[in-house]
Scaffold this active site. Sequence first.
Site, PDB file in Angstrom:
ATOM      1  N   VAL A 246     -12.642   5.636   0.978  1.00  0.00           N
ATOM      2  CA  VAL A 246     -12.537   6.999   0.461  1.00  0.00           C
ATOM      3  C   VAL A 246     -11.075   7.443   0.553  1.00  0.00           C
ATOM      4  CG1 VAL A 246     -14.901   7.540   1.152  1.00  0.00           C
ATOM      5  CG2 VAL A 246     -13.019   8.114   2.687  1.00  0.00           C
TER       6      VAL A 246
ATOM      7  N   ALA B 235     -15.863   4.286  -5.635  1.00  0.00           N
ATOM      8  CA  ALA B 235     -14.903   4.328  -6.732  1.00  0.00           C
ATOM      9  C   ALA B 235     -14.632   2.880  -7.134  1.00  0.00           C
ATOM     10  CB  ALA B 235     -13.631   5.042  -6.292  1.00  0.00           C
ATOM     11  N   VAL B 236     -13.731   2.661  -8.057  1.00  0.00           N
ATOM     12  CA  VAL B 236     -13.555   1.304  -8.599  1.00  0.00           C
ATOM     13  C   VAL B 236     -13.196   0.296  -7.508  1.00  0.00           C
ATOM     14  CG1 VAL B 236     -12.235  -0.121 -10.201  1.00  0.00           C
ATOM     15  CG2 VAL B 236     -12.930   2.167 -10.874  1.00  0.00           C
TER      16      VAL B 236
ATOM     17  N   ARG C 200      33.452  13.746  15.364  1.00  0.00           N
ATOM     18  CA  ARG C 200      32.397  14.323  16.204  1.00  0.00           C
ATOM     19  C   ARG C 200      32.953  14.715  17.574  1.00  0.00           C
ATOM     20  NH1 ARG C 200      28.199  11.472  17.824  1.00  0.00           N
ATOM     21  NH2 ARG C 200      26.692  13.165  17.631  1.00  0.00           N
TER      22      ARG C 200
ATOM     23  N   LYS D  31       1.000  -2.294   5.629  1.00  0.00           N
ATOM     24  CA  LYS D  31       0.661  -1.957   4.237  1.00  0.00           C
ATOM     25  C   LYS D  31       1.605  -0.890   3.699  1.00  0.00           C
ATOM     26  CE  LYS D  31      -1.816  -1.684   0.419  1.00  0.00           C
ATOM     27  NZ  LYS D  31      -1.462  -0.436  -0.236  1.00  0.00           N
TER      28      LYS D  31
ATOM     29  N   HIS E 103       4.823  -2.610   2.961  1.00  0.00           N
ATOM     30  CA  HIS E 103       4.563  -3.379   1.738  1.00  0.00           C
ATOM     31  C   HIS E 103       4.753  -2.486   0.516  1.00  0.00           C
ATOM     32  CE1 HIS E 103       1.694  -4.143  -1.531  1.00  0.00           C
ATOM     33  NE2 HIS E 103       1.783  -5.441  -1.285  1.00  0.00           N
ATOM     34  N   ASN E 104       4.192  -1.281   0.563  1.00  0.00           N
ATOM     35  CA  ASN E 104       4.321  -0.363  -0.563  1.00  0.00           C
ATOM     36  C   ASN E 104       5.765   0.099  -0.747  1.00  0.00           C
ATOM     37  OD1 ASN E 104       1.540  -0.656  -0.546  1.00  0.00           O
ATOM     38  ND2 ASN E 104       1.155   1.495  -0.970  1.00  0.00           N
TER      39      ASN E 104
ATOM     40  N   SER F 294      -4.314  -4.539  -0.577  1.00  0.00           N
ATOM     41  CA  SER F 294      -3.403  -4.520  -1.717  1.00  0.00           C
ATOM     42  C   SER F 294      -3.883  -5.465  -2.802  1.00  0.00           C
ATOM     43  CB  SER F 294      -1.990  -4.916  -1.296  1.00  0.00           C
ATOM     44  OG  SER F 294      -1.123  -4.895  -2.424  1.00  0.00           O
ATOM     45  N   GLY F 295      -3.640  -5.065  -4.035  1.00  0.00           N
ATOM     46  CA  GLY F 295      -3.995  -5.898  -5.177  1.00  0.00           C
ATOM     47  C   GLY F 295      -4.642  -5.125  -6.301  1.00  0.00           C
TER      48      GLY F 295
ATOM     49  N   GLU G 165       7.442  -2.556  -2.488  1.00  0.00           N
ATOM     50  CA  GLU G 165       6.952  -2.479  -3.869  1.00  0.00           C
ATOM     51  C   GLU G 165       7.747  -1.435  -4.657  1.00  0.00           C
ATOM     52  OE1 GLU G 165       2.987  -0.471  -5.626  1.00  0.00           O
ATOM     53  OE2 GLU G 165       2.599  -2.161  -4.280  1.00  0.00           O
TER      54      GLU G 165
ATOM     55  N   ASN H 152      -5.403   3.918   2.012  1.00  0.00           N
ATOM     56  CA  ASN H 152      -3.970   3.975   2.303  1.00  0.00           C
ATOM     57  C   ASN H 152      -3.683   5.068   3.327  1.00  0.00           C
ATOM     58  OD1 ASN H 152      -2.601   1.917   0.998  1.00  0.00           O
ATOM     59  ND2 ASN H 152      -2.435   3.024  -0.929  1.00  0.00           N
TER      60      ASN H 152
ATOM     61  N   GLY I  30     -13.904   0.411  -4.301  1.00  0.00           N
ATOM     62  CA  GLY I  30     -15.081   0.183  -3.478  1.00  0.00           C
ATOM     63  C   GLY I  30     -16.100  -0.700  -4.175  1.00  0.00           C
TER      64      GLY I  30
ATOM     65  N   HIS J  51      31.548  15.076  21.433  1.00  0.00           N
ATOM     66  CA  HIS J  51      30.410  14.162  21.479  1.00  0.00           C
ATOM     67  C   HIS J  51      30.752  12.813  22.106  1.00  0.00           C
ATOM     68  CE1 HIS J  51      27.708  16.799  19.334  1.00  0.00           C
ATOM     69  NE2 HIS J  51      28.619  16.997  18.394  1.00  0.00           N
TER      70      HIS J  51
END
Length: 471
Positions: free
Chosen positions: A74, A11-12, A447, A182, A185-186, A128-129, A189, A102, A14, A453
């Site tokens: 993939v 794909a693009v 609680r 990663k 990071h997302n 990433s990028g 983002e 990912n 890759g 608790h």
Amino acid sequence: MAQSFGLIGLAVMGENLALNIERNGFPISVFNRTAAVTKKFIEERAQGKNIQPTFSLEEFVQSLERPRRILIMVKAGAPVDAVIDQLKPLLDEGDLIIDGGNSLYTDTERRVREMEALNLRFLGMGVSGGEEGALNGPSLMPGGSEAAYKEIEPIVTKIAAQVDDGPCVTYIGPGGSGHYVKMVHNGIEYGDMQLIAEAYDLLKNALGLDHTQLHEVFAEWNTTAELNSFLIEITADIFTKMDDETGLPLVDVILDAAGQKGTGKWTVETALDLGISIPTIIAAVNARIMSSIKEERVAAAKVLTGPTGKYDGDAQAFINKVRDALYCSKICSYAQGMALIGKASTTLFNSQIDLGECARIWKGGCIIRAGFLGRIKHAYDENPTLPNLLLAPEFKQTILDRQDAWREVLMTAAKLGIPVPAFSASLDYFDSYRRDRLPQNLTQAQRDYFGAHTYERIDKPRGEFFHADWF
């Protein structure tokens, strides 16, 4: 002569990585399950380059020098497992598979264990990028065994984005830590994008700025040391694009329903599991979910009324305050992401992920690349055990100097009925973190009242628990 590297999945992303690898001096073999895709790539973009097409996995594996280094590009999930299963019987001891998709970090952990049990090696590498980064230099986050990383280090240090203090790649740590970083990071983002969207909403709907004025504001912000970043840069560009069909700014024609592929949700889930507060990132994920119910919101808008009107003060002063609010909120978003990586480092991976290095490798190539990442690296270099980025001297002072503007922006948004969930969540995070006493003493009393608790006392050592006879 055998090729030095192999890539599966054209794909693009890759294709662009293959071209990047070959351009940097590493002969590469490629394979795609659809032969026509491979043929088209070789005849067009790869023509005349040292890229060898293969049309079966057997041919692909045999074309590579040993120990083999194979990058899989993939779709995450079952397709990755399917490719690995097809490769396993064809490989020899010491061969290495790298997953550049990912993938969920727990899948990577499992794959590392399974491959090492077969005397094969496996790395999970966040990339990433986007398409441009893959071709010209991405930010790379590889995790797995350090020995396996050493096998690809000569390649990844060449193909990664190059910044003033080195290539945007570093060995993250063992197991699934590369894909974990990663993922976070997302998540950062998501927070960044939502904060920018809220700033845009305020400037457009509180001040009434048109697309030309919005372009000018964001272009000016991108010249500052604090907000200079890829996302601010492309935001400024977006406001200049006109729609061919209507003649309107294209951004005004785009439906206000944002998609997501799962990494933001994964970040939220792991933060809840680890007990780390990431309210800005959660708000960003929630905002995308809310945006997706477009038809429901259109119907609600007809019956649920709220305040209307514009900001009637000094426009330039308000723009400056929105800029300050954006920067303060952005610091909080990164502080949350770094805190999450820090906790996962010791809890999930039994290692010490270098937070300063994470910031450094995000300075180029990736979607969240920004000028102020150098300040984050400096903060962790100065104090590697820094518990929270908000305590770093330069960030602490920045927020203390600008919090009045930040608060005024939120008050204005509330008065005008403009939702700013990520701005609000960021300020809540700051205010909660800076207070030495929160109202959860009442929560714990409740609680203990209804469920026995127990509770701790402020005048006793931590770890001693008590129960009251509330009745």
